[in-house]
Motif scaffolding. Structure first.
Motif, PDB file in Angstrom:
ATOM      1  N   GLU A  24       0.824  -1.211   0.000  1.00  0.00           N
ATOM      2  CA  GLU A  24       0.000   0.000   0.000  1.00  0.00           C
ATOM      3  C   GLU A  24       0.856   1.258   0.000  1.00  0.00           C
ATOM      4  O   GLU A  24       0.504   2.249  -0.630  1.00  0.00           O
ATOM      5  N   PHE A  28       0.833   4.254  -2.782  1.00  0.00           N
ATOM      6  CA  PHE A  28       0.669   5.658  -2.411  1.00  0.00           C
ATOM      7  C   PHE A  28       1.773   6.524  -3.015  1.00  0.00           C
ATOM      8  O   PHE A  28       1.509   7.587  -3.574  1.00  0.00           O
ATOM      9  N   MET A  66      -6.143   9.240  -5.332  1.00  0.00           N
ATOM     10  CA  MET A  66      -6.299   8.719  -3.973  1.00  0.00           C
ATOM     11  C   MET A  66      -7.388   7.650  -3.907  1.00  0.00           C
ATOM     12  O   MET A  66      -7.245   6.657  -3.192  1.00  0.00           O
ATOM     13  N   LEU A  67      -8.470   7.854  -4.642  1.00  0.00           N
ATOM     14  CA  LEU A  67      -9.519   6.830  -4.681  1.00  0.00           C
ATOM     15  C   LEU A  67      -8.999   5.540  -5.311  1.00  0.00           C
ATOM     16  O   LEU A  67      -9.301   4.440  -4.842  1.00  0.00           O
ATOM     17  N   THR A  69      -5.886   4.520  -5.343  1.00  0.00           N
ATOM     18  CA  THR A  69      -4.948   3.930  -4.390  1.00  0.00           C
ATOM     19  C   THR A  69      -5.696   3.219  -3.260  1.00  0.00           C
ATOM     20  O   THR A  69      -5.323   2.118  -2.855  1.00  0.00           O
ATOM     21  N   GLU A  70      -6.744   3.836  -2.781  1.00  0.00           N
ATOM     22  CA  GLU A  70      -7.540   3.215  -1.710  1.00  0.00           C
ATOM     23  C   GLU A  70      -8.215   1.938  -2.203  1.00  0.00           C
ATOM     24  O   GLU A  70      -8.249   0.931  -1.496  1.00  0.00           O
ATOM     25  N   LEU A  71      -8.757   1.973  -3.412  1.00  0.00           N
ATOM     26  CA  LEU A  71      -9.385   0.780  -3.983  1.00  0.00           C
ATOM     27  C   LEU A  71      -8.356  -0.332  -4.154  1.00  0.00           C
ATOM     28  O   LEU A  71      -8.627  -1.492  -3.817  1.00  0.00           O
ATOM     29  N   GLY A  73      -5.616  -0.743  -2.446  1.00  0.00           N
ATOM     30  CA  GLY A  73      -5.266  -1.236  -1.116  1.00  0.00           C
ATOM     31  C   GLY A  73      -6.320  -2.159  -0.542  1.00  0.00           C
ATOM     32  O   GLY A  73      -5.998  -3.179   0.056  1.00  0.00           O
ATOM     33  N   ARG A  74      -7.569  -1.813  -0.736  1.00  0.00           N
ATOM     34  CA  ARG A  74      -8.639  -2.677  -0.203  1.00  0.00           C
ATOM     35  C   ARG A  74      -8.711  -4.007  -0.929  1.00  0.00           C
ATOM     36  O   ARG A  74      -8.956  -5.046  -0.315  1.00  0.00           O
ATOM     37  N   GLN A  77      -5.748  -6.088   0.188  1.00  0.00           N
ATOM     38  CA  GLN A  77      -5.953  -6.558   1.555  1.00  0.00           C
ATOM     39  C   GLN A  77      -6.932  -7.733   1.577  1.00  0.00           C
ATOM     40  O   GLN A  77      -6.732  -8.699   2.295  1.00  0.00           O
TER      41      GLN A  77
END
Length: 82
Positions: A24, A28, A66-67, A69-71, A73-74, A77
């Motif tokens: 992650e 980022f 950022m969205l 990157t968050e997607l 990462g999720r 995970q």
């Protein structure tokens, strides 16, 4: 002395697999580097009016990165925690 469970429901739980946070963090850093490469391209592509190119390059692009990157990462995970 007997060790007691420390969870709220007093269950015995075993620790799961460790999650590699470096994936992650690399995503980022990739988003930050991608911003510096994509921002001039976005501003050049949107010609009319000038304020719209400013908003797209300095406001919308970072939020989209950022969205993404968050997607990412999720999803990683969820895949790596099974």
């Amino acid at each position: 002395m007997e060790e007691k469970p420390t969870t709220l429901m007093a269950r015995d739980e075993s620790p799961g697999r460790g999650y590699p946070m470096y994936i992650e963090r690399l995503a980022f850093v990739g988003a930050i580097v991608g911003f510096f490469f994509l921002q001039p391209f976005v501003i050049e592509e949107i010609d009319s009016p000038g304020w719209l190119s400013f908003i797209a390059g300095w406001c919308v692009l970072p939020v989209v990165l950022m969205l993404a990157t968050e997607l990412f990462g999720r999803v990683t995970q969820r895949v790596l925690s099974k």
